[in-house]
Write a protein that holds these residues in place. Structure first.
Motif, mmCIF file in Angstrom:
data_model
loop_
_atom_site.group_PDB
_atom_site.id
_atom_site.type_symbol
_atom_site.label_atom_id
_atom_site.label_comp_id
_atom_site.label_asym_id
_atom_site.label_seq_id
_atom_site.Cartn_x
_atom_site.Cartn_y
_atom_site.Cartn_z
ATOM 1 N N TYR A 80 0.829 -1.200 0.000
ATOM 2 C CA TYR A 80 0.000 0.000 0.000
ATOM 3 C C TYR A 80 0.869 1.257 0.000
ATOM 4 C CZ TYR A 80 -3.355 -3.438 1.727
ATOM 5 O OH TYR A 80 -4.140 -4.553 1.885
ATOM 6 N N LEU A 81 0.277 2.337 -0.491
ATOM 7 C CA LEU A 81 0.898 3.653 -0.373
ATOM 8 C C LEU A 81 -0.194 4.662 -0.067
ATOM 9 C CD1 LEU A 81 3.624 5.180 -0.604
ATOM 10 C CD2 LEU A 81 2.946 5.766 -2.948
ATOM 11 N N GLU A 82 -0.156 5.193 1.130
ATOM 12 C CA GLU A 82 -1.070 6.251 1.543
ATOM 13 C C GLU A 82 -0.424 7.579 1.180
ATOM 14 O OE1 GLU A 82 -4.048 5.544 3.213
ATOM 15 O OE2 GLU A 82 -4.603 7.656 3.056
ATOM 16 N N MET A 83 -1.145 8.376 0.386
ATOM 17 C CA MET A 83 -0.594 9.649 -0.078
ATOM 18 C C MET A 83 -1.488 10.792 0.387
ATOM 19 S SD MET A 83 0.586 8.591 -3.937
ATOM 20 C CE MET A 83 -1.096 8.484 -4.526
ATOM 21 N N ASN A 84 -0.931 11.693 1.152
ATOM 22 C CA ASN A 84 -1.665 12.831 1.678
ATOM 23 C C ASN A 84 -1.041 14.132 1.195
ATOM 24 O OD1 ASN A 84 -3.478 11.228 3.322
ATOM 25 N ND2 ASN A 84 -1.756 10.887 4.701
ATOM 26 N N ASN A 85 -1.817 15.201 1.303
ATOM 27 C CA ASN A 85 -1.336 16.528 0.898
ATOM 28 C C ASN A 85 -0.678 16.480 -0.480
ATOM 29 O OD1 ASN A 85 -0.761 19.272 1.078
ATOM 30 N ND2 ASN A 85 1.121 18.960 2.252
ATOM 31 N N LEU A 86 -1.381 15.907 -1.412
ATOM 32 C CA LEU A 86 -0.823 15.715 -2.750
ATOM 33 C C LEU A 86 -0.575 17.041 -3.443
ATOM 34 C CD1 LEU A 86 -2.879 12.585 -3.702
ATOM 35 C CD2 LEU A 86 -0.385 12.747 -3.871
ATOM 36 N N LYS A 87 0.488 17.076 -4.239
ATOM 37 C CA LYS A 87 0.891 18.260 -4.972
ATOM 38 C C LYS A 87 0.893 17.953 -6.468
ATOM 39 C CE LYS A 87 3.968 19.467 -1.132
ATOM 40 N NZ LYS A 87 5.346 19.836 -0.738
ATOM 41 N N SER A 88 0.847 18.993 -7.262
ATOM 42 C CA SER A 88 0.821 18.796 -8.714
ATOM 43 C C SER A 88 2.044 18.003 -9.183
ATOM 44 C CB SER A 88 0.749 20.136 -9.434
ATOM 45 O OG SER A 88 1.851 20.950 -9.076
ATOM 46 N N GLU A 89 3.163 18.198 -8.521
ATOM 47 C CA GLU A 89 4.380 17.496 -8.928
ATOM 48 C C GLU A 89 4.349 16.005 -8.593
ATOM 49 O OE1 GLU A 89 4.207 20.296 -7.066
ATOM 50 O OE2 GLU A 89 5.760 20.309 -5.501
ATOM 51 N N ASP A 90 3.321 15.551 -7.890
ATOM 52 C CA ASP A 90 3.155 14.120 -7.633
ATOM 53 C C ASP A 90 2.448 13.413 -8.796
ATOM 54 O OD1 ASP A 90 2.381 15.000 -4.248
ATOM 55 O OD2 ASP A 90 4.278 14.163 -4.991
ATOM 56 N N THR A 91 1.987 14.172 -9.760
ATOM 57 C CA THR A 91 1.319 13.586 -10.911
ATOM 58 C C THR A 91 2.258 12.649 -11.660
ATOM 59 O OG1 THR A 91 -0.206 15.434 -11.211
ATOM 60 C CG2 THR A 91 0.268 14.087 -13.155
ATOM 61 N N ALA A 92 1.834 11.401 -11.818
ATOM 62 C CA ALA A 92 2.681 10.388 -12.456
ATOM 63 C C ALA A 92 1.911 9.073 -12.521
ATOM 64 C CB ALA A 92 3.968 10.182 -11.657
#
Length: 115
Positions: A80-92
Motif C-alpha cells: 500500500y501507499l497512503e498519499m496525503n497533501n498531494l501536490k501537482s508534482e506528484d502527478t505520475a
C-alpha cells in the motif's frame, strides 16, 4: 505467472489524498523488499518509497517524506501507499515493484493532481 496489479489511482485536487494498493501473486511476496516508483510525463522513473520484507524498515524520497506512508500485509500479499497533501508534482504513473532491482513490476496506476 508473476503479477503485480496496482489500483487506487485517480484525479485529485491539490491537498487531497489517495491510497494506492498493489496485489501480488505468482512469487513469494513475503521475502522481497518492495517499493513504489513513479514516472511523470516526459521524465524517467524514480523510486518513491520502499519497505523491508517484513515491514521492519521503510524509506522515502525527500519530496514525499511526511506526506506518504508505505505499508504491507504479507498475509494478503498486498502493498500500500497512503498519499496525503498531494501536490501537482506528484502527478505520475505509480507502480509497485520488487526492490531494488525491480525484477518484478506492475503496469501502474495513474495519479493526477490538478484543480
Amino acid at each position: 505467472e508473476v503479477q503485480l496489479v496496482e489500483s487506487g489511482g485517480g484525479l485529485v485536487e491539490p491537498g487531497g489524498s489517495l491510497r494506492l494498493s498493489c496485489a501480488a501473486s505468482g512469487f513469494t511476496f513475503s521475502i522481497y523488499e518492495m517499493r513504489w516508483s513513479r514516472q511523470a510525463p516526459g521524465k524517467g522513473p524514480e523510486w518513491v518509497s520502499g519497505i523491508g520484507s517484513r515491514g521492519g524498515y521503510t524509506y522515502y524520497r525527500d519530496s514525499v517524506k511526511g506526506r506518504f506512508t508505505i505499508s504491507r500485509d504479507n498475509a494478503k500479499n498486498m502493498l500500500y501507499l497512503e498519499m496525503n497533501n498531494l501536490k501537482s508534482e506528484d502527478t505520475a504513473v505509480y507502480y509497485c515493484a520488487t526492490s531494488p532491482s525491480e525484477q518484478y513490476r506492475g503496469q501502474g496506476t495513474q495519479v493526477t493532481v490538478s484543480s
